[in-house]
Motif scaffolding. Sequence first.
Motif, PDB file in Angstrom:
ATOM      1  N   UNK A  58     -10.005   9.262   3.483  1.00  0.00           N
ATOM      2  CA  UNK A  58      -9.696   7.998   2.801  1.00  0.00           C
ATOM      3  C   UNK A  58      -9.269   8.199   1.352  1.00  0.00           C
ATOM      4  N   UNK A  92      -5.802   9.939   1.278  1.00  0.00           N
ATOM      5  CA  UNK A  92      -4.756   9.055   1.799  1.00  0.00           C
ATOM      6  C   UNK A  92      -4.529   7.837   0.895  1.00  0.00           C
ATOM      7  N   UNK A  93      -5.548   7.494   0.105  1.00  0.00           N
ATOM      8  CA  UNK A  93      -5.403   6.380  -0.835  1.00  0.00           C
ATOM      9  C   UNK A  93      -4.380   6.675  -1.925  1.00  0.00           C
ATOM     10  N   UNK A 126      -1.460   7.832  -1.179  1.00  0.00           N
ATOM     11  CA  UNK A 126      -0.133   7.694  -0.563  1.00  0.00           C
ATOM     12  C   UNK A 126       0.144   6.239  -0.199  1.00  0.00           C
ATOM     13  N   UNK A 169      -3.524  -7.818  -0.244  1.00  0.00           N
ATOM     14  CA  UNK A 169      -4.106  -6.723   0.538  1.00  0.00           C
ATOM     15  C   UNK A 169      -3.735  -5.370  -0.073  1.00  0.00           C
ATOM     16  N   UNK A 174      -6.381  -2.403  -1.258  1.00  0.00           N
ATOM     17  CA  UNK A 174      -6.420  -1.015  -0.783  1.00  0.00           C
ATOM     18  C   UNK A 174      -5.865  -0.018  -1.807  1.00  0.00           C
ATOM     19  N   UNK A 175      -5.082  -0.520  -2.774  1.00  0.00           N
ATOM     20  CA  UNK A 175      -4.559   0.349  -3.841  1.00  0.00           C
ATOM     21  C   UNK A 175      -4.969  -0.278  -5.181  1.00  0.00           C
ATOM     22  N   UNK A 218     -15.348   6.232   1.618  1.00  0.00           N
ATOM     23  CA  UNK A 218     -14.840   5.435   2.758  1.00  0.00           C
ATOM     24  C   UNK A 218     -14.565   3.994   2.315  1.00  0.00           C
ATOM     25  N   UNK A 219     -13.589   3.383   2.972  1.00  0.00           N
ATOM     26  CA  UNK A 219     -13.207   2.015   2.588  1.00  0.00           C
ATOM     27  C   UNK A 219     -13.692   1.009   3.622  1.00  0.00           C
ATOM     28  N   UNK A 258     -13.675  -2.563   2.396  1.00  0.00           N
ATOM     29  CA  UNK A 258     -12.330  -3.142   2.306  1.00  0.00           C
ATOM     30  C   UNK A 258     -11.820  -3.558   3.685  1.00  0.00           C
ATOM     31  N   UNK A 259     -12.092  -2.696   4.682  1.00  0.00           N
ATOM     32  CA  UNK A 259     -11.667  -3.043   6.042  1.00  0.00           C
ATOM     33  C   UNK A 259     -12.453  -4.251   6.544  1.00  0.00           C
ATOM     34  N   UNK A 296     -13.635  -6.675   4.780  1.00  0.00           N
ATOM     35  CA  UNK A 296     -13.054  -7.860   4.129  1.00  0.00           C
ATOM     36  C   UNK A 296     -11.737  -8.249   4.815  1.00  0.00           C
ATOM     37  N   UNK A 297     -10.958  -7.227   5.156  1.00  0.00           N
ATOM     38  CA  UNK A 297      -9.666  -7.486   5.812  1.00  0.00           C
ATOM     39  C   UNK A 297      -9.875  -8.148   7.178  1.00  0.00           C
ATOM     40  N   UNK A 350     -10.825 -11.721   6.551  1.00  0.00           N
ATOM     41  CA  UNK A 350      -9.704 -12.543   6.121  1.00  0.00           C
ATOM     42  C   UNK A 350      -8.772 -12.896   7.275  1.00  0.00           C
ATOM     43  N   UNK A 385      -2.275   1.848   5.311  1.00  0.00           N
ATOM     44  CA  UNK A 385      -2.733   1.566   3.949  1.00  0.00           C
ATOM     45  C   UNK A 385      -3.793   2.561   3.485  1.00  0.00           C
ATOM     46  N   UNK A 386      -3.635   3.786   3.910  1.00  0.00           N
ATOM     47  CA  UNK A 386      -4.492   4.862   3.421  1.00  0.00           C
ATOM     48  C   UNK A 386      -5.921   4.830   3.929  1.00  0.00           C
ATOM     49  N   UNK A 387      -6.147   4.219   5.093  1.00  0.00           N
ATOM     50  CA  UNK A 387      -7.500   4.163   5.656  1.00  0.00           C
ATOM     51  C   UNK A 387      -7.558   5.058   6.890  1.00  0.00           C
ATOM     52  N   UNK A 407     -12.872   5.043   9.418  1.00  0.00           N
ATOM     53  CA  UNK A 407     -13.184   3.877   8.581  1.00  0.00           C
ATOM     54  C   UNK A 407     -12.727   2.593   9.264  1.00  0.00           C
TER      55      UNK A 407
END
Lengths: 282, 241
Positions: free
Chosen positions: A72, A75-76, A78, A99, A103-104, B1-2, B5-6, B8-9, B12, B75-77, B81
């Motif tokens: 994660x 990859x964050x 990119x 969004x 994520x960024x 780890x996100x 964020x996931x 929350x997504x 939403x 989105x980089x996840x 995750x």
Amino acid sequence: MHNSIEAKGLTVQFGTVTALDQVDISFGENRIYGLLGRNGAGKSTLLNVMGNRLYPTQGSVSIDGEPGAENDKAQGKIYYMGEKNVCPDGTTVRQLFRWSRDFYPAFDMEYANQLAAQFGLNTKKKLKGLSTGYLTIAKLIAALASNASYVFFDEPVLGLDANHREMFYRELIHRYSERPSTIIISTHLIEEIADIVEQVVIIKEGKILLDRPAEEVKRMGYMVSGKASEVDAFCAGKQILGEDQLGGLKSVCLLGEPENVPATLEIAALDLQKLFVQLTNA
Amino acid sequence: MKIGKMFKWYWQNTYWGLIGFYGAMLALMLLGFTIIVFSGGGDVTMNGFSCSSEVMLLVMGIIFFSAGTRFGLSNGVSRKTVFCGMALFMLTFSAGTAVINVLGEWTGRAMGLGTVGIAEIIYPWIDNFVGRLGIVLSRVIGGWAMGLLGYFIGGAYYRMNKIWKIIVSITVPALLVFGLPLLVVAAPSSVTTAVGKFFPSTIDWLAQSPYNLTLLWLGGAILCGIFSWLLIRRAPVKIAG
């Protein structure tokens, strides 16, 4: 700490088709790369593997010295702007920006809204309701505003008119000069990016054919033009990349360095597209 | 780890559906209440709370696999995750709906509506806190298991190519509708006897306590979770069109 994306021994197979074949390549810090190749050469596959969107059959990717796959944090760094929309159907442009900010964390919302106004993009509209061109614009804006260390543009100007393409290239250079990052542009419109890219990577049948600075690539050959008969005489025995003729005037692209060129002929820098066509046709 | 964020997504992308679902349930309750008031105390029963939210979780699971995988990986996840965020969200969502459902059923009863949950039909003798807690827990884990089952179904379809999708879409319903009855008819009597003994004994065991039902749901959730993880761990970003 290595600030680069390094791919080692990347192989991707889809059934019997080998999309990438033992690819070793490095994308260094703060440079603009042009990733060129014919349809099916493996450009998108390479970007997809580096962006963890696809698992390689063999090989590995590291991002700033860390393993890239299933990471994660790595990859964050990119941001991948692909051809297709990856958001759910009801997503609005505004939601896409929100969004992207989630994520960024470095995402610049103010800049995104400013660009949306500049491009005439209605941020209240749903992505699904946008034309191909405006969908591309929405994704381009999100990518430009992401402020990610590595931004991949896969066919970034799909469906854009000439004016919007100009605006995008101008904005890309402007943003790059303000906040440098590593940008990889994969496109078929070679002439349009020829003056932007600093490094040219040509991929053919899943293998890296060429990976050199753009200036060096341009010095790989030259273009000579003038009266057809004089050009033909000069070019005899030389390695010709391509030629154009209009009436009695002819221009020819040649490999190597210009030597003993008659004063009646004009010399110009090599056309990247012609070099690409020649290299990938063989 | 996100994961956050996931989470929350996922939320939403869900809350409008949740508002719509409970809006419809509330409208039905009000309709039932109006009927009672105007008919001078008629008998109106609604048990939609009991399984509608589980069906909603099943559908959410089916949708989440493709939507979450595409969005997350772009989105980089990482896949783990995306998966953990989904599992945590499903559990939280199921817990939330279980609590709302209990409150909804209480409210319904206060309004004079017959709002009896399935668990209360299975366990009519439960009248203490531990028993009621077991019922709520079985609903939470039951909803979670349904969500993960949906995620597995969505994942299986996501990973299949077009030919396999057609084959599975035809053969699975055909097997359930025609194959199973034929199997029962054709099976040797020893097998049907064993199956005949297994099911009633399982149902007896489940009827003993809502915690037994919770355990069964938990087993199902773990199984669906493992199979779903196997589907997502190497999943690529696939976009139709």
